[in-house]
Motif scaffolding. Structure first.
Motif, short mmCIF file in Angstrom:
data_model
loop_
_atom_site.label_atom_id
_atom_site.label_comp_id
_atom_site.label_asym_id
_atom_site.label_seq_id
_atom_site.Cartn_x
_atom_site.Cartn_y
_atom_site.Cartn_z
N HIS A 124 36.38 47.03 48.31
CA HIS A 124 35.80 45.84 47.09
C HIS A 124 35.18 47.08 45.84
CE1 HIS A 124 36.62 42.99 50.52
NE2 HIS A 124 35.90 42.28 50.05
N ARG A 125 35.97 46.50 45.12
CA ARG A 125 36.02 47.38 43.71
C ARG A 125 34.65 46.07 42.86
NH1 ARG A 125 37.32 51.39 40.95
NH2 ARG A 125 39.12 51.85 42.83
N PHE A 126 32.88 46.72 43.05
CA PHE A 126 32.20 46.38 42.13
C PHE A 126 32.94 45.79 40.47
CE2 PHE A 126 29.12 46.69 39.24
CZ PHE A 126 28.67 45.41 38.85
N LEU A 127 32.99 44.08 40.37
CA LEU A 127 32.83 43.85 38.73
C LEU A 127 31.82 43.43 37.89
CD1 LEU A 127 36.33 41.80 39.79
CD2 LEU A 127 35.84 44.04 38.91
N ASP A 143 40.94 45.00 46.87
CA ASP A 143 42.34 45.69 46.93
C ASP A 143 42.79 46.25 45.27
OD1 ASP A 143 42.15 45.34 49.99
OD2 ASP A 143 42.53 43.78 49.71
N GLY A 144 42.37 46.26 44.21
CA GLY A 144 42.37 46.79 43.04
C GLY A 144 42.42 46.06 42.39
N SER A 145 42.62 44.40 42.51
CA SER A 145 42.94 43.83 41.30
C SER A 145 41.24 43.09 41.03
CB SER A 145 43.80 42.84 42.39
OG SER A 145 44.01 41.07 41.69
N LYS A 146 41.88 42.85 39.53
CA LYS A 146 40.72 42.04 39.24
C LYS A 146 41.04 40.51 39.12
CE LYS A 146 39.85 46.37 35.50
NZ LYS A 146 39.83 45.87 34.42
N HIS A 147 41.80 40.26 39.29
CA HIS A 147 42.50 38.65 39.41
C HIS A 147 41.62 37.98 40.79
CE1 HIS A 147 43.55 39.18 35.73
NE2 HIS A 147 44.28 40.17 36.07
N ARG A 148 41.59 38.84 42.07
CA ARG A 148 41.13 38.33 43.19
C ARG A 148 40.59 38.76 43.66
NH1 ARG A 148 44.59 41.18 47.77
NH2 ARG A 148 43.53 39.14 48.49
N LYS A 149 38.97 37.86 43.32
CA LYS A 149 37.75 37.79 43.33
C LYS A 149 36.89 37.16 44.05
CE LYS A 149 37.39 38.12 38.12
NZ LYS A 149 36.52 37.57 36.97
#
Length: 409
Positions: A124-127, A143-149
């Motif tokens: 889970h990467r903080f956006l 998993d590294g995607s900015k689109h799957r939030k």
């Protein structure tokens, strides 16, 4: 629920501290799998005090080495100064040297055992974060995607996501550059025979011609140990991007320690026996005027990036975690707790950042280098008296907060 961004040493320690006060929390980590990466670190008595309170000393002692002494040499192997450390110096708390990956693994295991597996969420990467009068909503890429939030709700969010902190960038948008010190460091670990006491940390040389630090971080069989070492010197910037995992090459730095073939440790031979080398430019950032914005704050390298000197990166993050956990336990109002935490820690860490730039823990080496012109001496007392050596050493301890007086308060 306190939302912690980053499962490094600071974030994991904070989770354990909050749990000890009965405060619910959850850690979100960007990488899908937490692996024991890095090289050695040293845990000074002020950091070990907090880890001992959390019941972690036994696990640390099993995996690391209790540091007995620090010894300073010139590049000719002449002893300049020696001082005991930790309990050997009369402190109530020990000093330990350990592989960073082992310490992180100890903390991860403790978090899962005490808080449960659901308290540590990977991939889970903080956006972004949105705040309201009563809480926060934090958004993550999966998993590294900015689109799957996905998002989660909490009362407070704490950025423990390192020198390239995404939380810091959200709270303090705009120019926030890494500042190169003019020094580059090469680091590694080597399986090597024990030297000196088997629990000694050594500093040798100086930055103009090459400085080496070496100390054991784990025992092996047949009097062998895992030795953590680093070599550093002044040089033009190579790639000042704060990447701890950037591979290095022996030919770029080995010349700086070729003369350091001491009777008790052949430093160039030990370094060449390493399985890998990391190259790291010594970078930091100017201290922020504030860490906290409403219900969000920063901790560790996200709050106060500093040169990796004097064992202070992990140590100051651990102190931050203890201070924030204590503040949260004493204040019903979360925003008030964050303000008290910042009031306690920001000025102290600012002083450490600047001390690492100007009066580092090995300033003794510079003093002798300057006084001797980098030449051998007959007696160190002809160069500098012992009281001045003690004074130089104690000055940094006082700034970093691990002098005996500070720890006894």
């Amino acid at each position: 629920m306190i939302i912690i961004i980053g499962a490094g040493i600071g974030g994991l320690t904070l989770a354990l501290k909050l749990h000890s006060h009965g405060i619910p929390c959850r850690i979100y980590e960007a990488v899908p799998d937490i692996k024991p990466l890095g090289v050695g670190i040293n845990l000074l008595p002020h950091a070990m005090r907090e880890l001992c309170v959390l019941g972690l000393e036994k696990a640390i002692s099993t995996n690391g080495i209790e540091t007995k002494e620090v010894r300073f040499y010139n590049k000719y192997g002449q002893l300049i100064f020696c001082e005991d450390r930790g309990r050997f110096a009369g402190y109530e708390w020990p000093q330990y040297s350990i592989h960073r990956g082992d310490l992180q693994s100890i903390l991860v295991k403790a978090v899962i055992e005490r808080l449960g597996g659901e308290a540590l969420i990977t991939g889970h990467r903080f956006l972004d974060v949105e705040q309201s009068a009563v809480g926060v909503k934090v958004y993550f890429g999966i998993d590294g995607s900015k689109h799957r939030k996905v998002s989660c709700d909490g009362s407070i969010v704490v950025g423990c996501d390192g020198i390239r902190s995404a939380v810091r960038a959200k709270l303090h948008p705009g120019r926030d550059p890494l500042i190169y010190s003019g020094i580059t460091m090469w680091r590694g670990i080597t399986k090597w025979p024990s030297f000196l006491s088997g629990a000694s940390m050594i500093y040798a040389g100086w930055l103009q011609t090459g400085k080496v630090i070496a100390y054991p971080i784990a025992d092996l069989k047949d009097n062998y140990q895992i030795i953590n070492w680093l070599c550093e010197f002044y040089c033009p910037p190579r790639k000042a991007d704060a990447d701890w995992s950037q591979p290095g090459k022996f030919e770029d730095f080995l010349w700086a320690c070729q003369e350091m073939r001491f009777d008790w440790l052949n430093i160039p031979a030990m370094i060449q026996a390493a399985e890998f080398v990391y190259e790291y430019p010594m970078v930091d950032k100017d201290p922020l005027k504030s860490w906290t914005c409403g219900r969000a704050t920063l901790l560790g390298d996200a709050a106060h990036p500093m040169y990796p000197r004097g064992s202070n990166g992990a140590g100051q993050a651990i102190l931050d975690a203890a201070a924030l956990g204590n503040s949260m336990s004493l204040e019903i109002d979360g925003t008030a707790a964050l303000k008290k935490y910042e009031e306690k820690r920001r000025e102290k860490t600012r002083k450490v950042v600047y001390a690492n730039r100007t009066i580092p823990p090995d300033a003794i080496l510079k003093e002798v280098f300057d006084r001797t012109g980098d030449q051998p001496f007959e007696r160190i007392s002809d160069v500098i008296n012992h009281k001045d050596l003690v004074r130089i050493s104690n000055k940094y301890k006082n700034i970093a907060g691990f002098d005996k007086t500070s720890l006894e308060l």
